[in-house]
Design a protein around this motif. Structure first.
Motif, short mmCIF file in Angstrom:
data_model
loop_
_atom_site.label_atom_id
_atom_site.label_comp_id
_atom_site.label_asym_id
_atom_site.label_seq_id
_atom_site.Cartn_x
_atom_site.Cartn_y
_atom_site.Cartn_z
N ARG A 194 -56.10 -22.49 10.22
CA ARG A 194 -55.84 -21.62 11.37
C ARG A 194 -56.35 -22.24 12.65
N GLU A 195 -57.56 -22.81 12.57
CA GLU A 195 -58.14 -23.44 13.76
C GLU A 195 -57.30 -24.65 14.19
N ARG A 196 -56.83 -25.43 13.22
CA ARG A 196 -56.01 -26.60 13.53
C ARG A 196 -54.69 -26.18 14.20
N ASP A 197 -54.08 -25.10 13.70
CA ASP A 197 -52.82 -24.62 14.29
C ASP A 197 -53.02 -24.18 15.73
N VAL A 198 -54.11 -23.45 15.99
CA VAL A 198 -54.39 -22.99 17.35
C VAL A 198 -54.63 -24.17 18.28
N LEU A 199 -55.44 -25.12 17.83
CA LEU A 199 -55.76 -26.29 18.67
C LEU A 199 -54.52 -27.14 18.92
N THR A 200 -53.64 -27.24 17.93
CA THR A 200 -52.41 -28.03 18.10
C THR A 200 -51.51 -27.40 19.16
N ALA A 250 -49.43 -27.87 24.90
CA ALA A 250 -49.20 -27.36 26.25
C ALA A 250 -49.51 -28.40 27.32
N SER A 251 -50.25 -29.45 26.95
CA SER A 251 -50.60 -30.51 27.91
C SER A 251 -49.41 -31.42 28.21
N GLY A 252 -48.38 -31.39 27.32
CA GLY A 252 -47.22 -32.23 27.52
C GLY A 252 -47.43 -33.70 27.15
N LYS A 253 -48.55 -34.01 26.54
CA LYS A 253 -48.85 -35.39 26.18
C LYS A 253 -48.10 -35.79 24.90
N LYS A 272 -54.99 -36.91 18.44
CA LYS A 272 -56.38 -37.29 18.73
C LYS A 272 -57.13 -36.14 19.41
N MET A 273 -56.43 -35.43 20.28
CA MET A 273 -57.06 -34.29 20.96
C MET A 273 -57.47 -33.22 19.94
N VAL A 274 -56.59 -32.97 18.98
CA VAL A 274 -56.86 -31.95 17.97
C VAL A 274 -58.07 -32.35 17.12
N GLU A 275 -58.12 -33.63 16.70
CA GLU A 275 -59.24 -34.09 15.88
C GLU A 275 -60.56 -33.99 16.65
N GLY A 276 -60.52 -34.30 17.94
CA GLY A 276 -61.72 -34.19 18.77
C GLY A 276 -62.20 -32.75 18.88
N ARG A 277 -61.25 -31.84 19.04
CA ARG A 277 -61.61 -30.43 19.15
C ARG A 277 -62.07 -29.86 17.81
N LEU A 278 -61.53 -30.40 16.70
CA LEU A 278 -61.99 -29.96 15.38
C LEU A 278 -63.45 -30.35 15.16
N ARG A 279 -63.82 -31.52 15.67
CA ARG A 279 -65.23 -31.93 15.57
C ARG A 279 -66.12 -30.93 16.31
N LYS A 280 -65.62 -30.47 17.45
CA LYS A 280 -66.36 -29.46 18.21
C LYS A 280 -66.46 -28.16 17.41
N TYR A 281 -65.40 -27.81 16.70
CA TYR A 281 -65.38 -26.61 15.86
C TYR A 281 -66.44 -26.72 14.77
#
Length: 307
Positions: free
Chosen positions: A212-218, A223-226, A233-242
């Motif tokens: 669920r957390e991965r889906d939300v972060l993705t 939305a960044s358009g990257k 990479k952004m998702v993995e970085g935010r998962l570490r924060k989670y």
């Protein structure tokens, strides 16, 4: 005279909330008449618990006890915080928590276990409800044990030794110095009370929660358009924060504000003279997850005055 069967006693107990022995006596006194037995119990003041069973009980106390290599925590709820200051209620919570040490964490087993005065824990609680006049219930318990090492504990907002609003246990497995282990364990237990970890390590994180957390972060990253590879990479970085927020060993120690708990444990090994491992923890917060009734005090007073 109707036969006094176990089923009849059980039915009377469910209808009144009275103790088993009191139910048997009531049925004997009324020759097995169920309605007469209910009236008999009411006249004796033993059916008082049944009238209160539907009322929300979100206050009370959390009890914590450790003995040898084992520790237990128990939440007992009442309707008002005032009851938590009642000596009889405090004694009950303390004694019932000790029962959890031997009976285990299953609440139904705890209720059926001997209280120590010839009654079961549930019978003692029923009598207490009748005496104090509030709905009360055993909500949940947990038990931790180590083969070697210590079970450390901490009570937040303590009203008496081992009784308070938040109860924490932490299991430290180690062959090192037990006095030093207790000191370290107490600090980690205080950290757990404050930092609210949900999981011990990254491998124990609930997979559904992680997905669920991965889906939300993705979705947030998209939305960044990257490009996709950047989003990954952004998702993995935010998962570490989670992980740093919900996993005990990944959290920053609240006492020094900079060292991760896994590093605190590594450093502890040098202090106690042997490797140390956290094998489990329990954190019980009074009333957590119970939907409390919102009341209008002024309206209550007005309603009472109008009677």
């Amino acid at each position: 005279m109707a036969e006094i069967t176990a089923a009849l006693v059980k039915e009377l107990r469910e209808k009144t909330g009275a103790g088993m022995m009191d139910c048997k006596k009531a049925l004997n006194e009324t020759s097995g008449d169920l309605e007469g037995a209910i009236d008999w119990l009411r006249k004796k003041g033993l059916a008082a618990a049944a009238k209160k069973a539907g009322r929300v009980a979100a206050e009370g106390l959390v009890g914590v006890v450790t003995e040898g290599k084992k520790g237990a925590v128990l939440e007992v709820n009442s309707e008002t915080d005032f009851v938590a200051r009642n000596d009889k209620f405090q004694d009950f919570v303390a004694n019932a928590t000790k029962v959890v040490l031997t009976a285990g964490a299953d609440i139904e087993q705890v209720k059926a276990a001997p209280y120590g005065n010839g009654k079961s824990v549930q019978d003692e609680l029923t009598a207490l409800i009748a005496t104090i006049g509030e709905n009360m219930n055993l909500r949940r318990g947990q038990v931790l044990e180590v083969g070697q090492g210590v079970i450390a504990s901490y009570i937040h907002n303590a009203v008496a030794p081992g009784l308070g609003k938040i109860g924490v246990l932490v299991a430290l497995e180690s062959s090192g110095d037990e006095a030093k282990l207790q000191e370290i364990g107490k600090q980690i237990a205080m950290h757990i009370a404050a930092a609210q970890p949900q999981f011990l390590d990254t491998s124990s994180v609930d997979q559904d929660a992680l997905n669920r957390e991965r889906d939300v972060l993705t979705e947030q990253a998209k939305a960044s358009g990257k490009p996709e590879e950047v989003i990954a990479k952004m998702v993995e970085g935010r998962l570490r924060k989670y992980y740093e927020e919900v996993v005990l060993l990944e959290q920053v120690f609240v006492i020094d504000g900079e060292t991760r708990i896994k590093k605190v444990i590594e450093n502890a090994a040098k202090e106690v003279g042997a490797p140390v491992a956290i094998t489990g923890f329990a954190r019980v917060v009074l009333g957590e997850g119970i939907e409390k009734e919102e009341s209008d005090f002024a309206a209550e007073v007005a309603a009472q005055a109008g009677r």
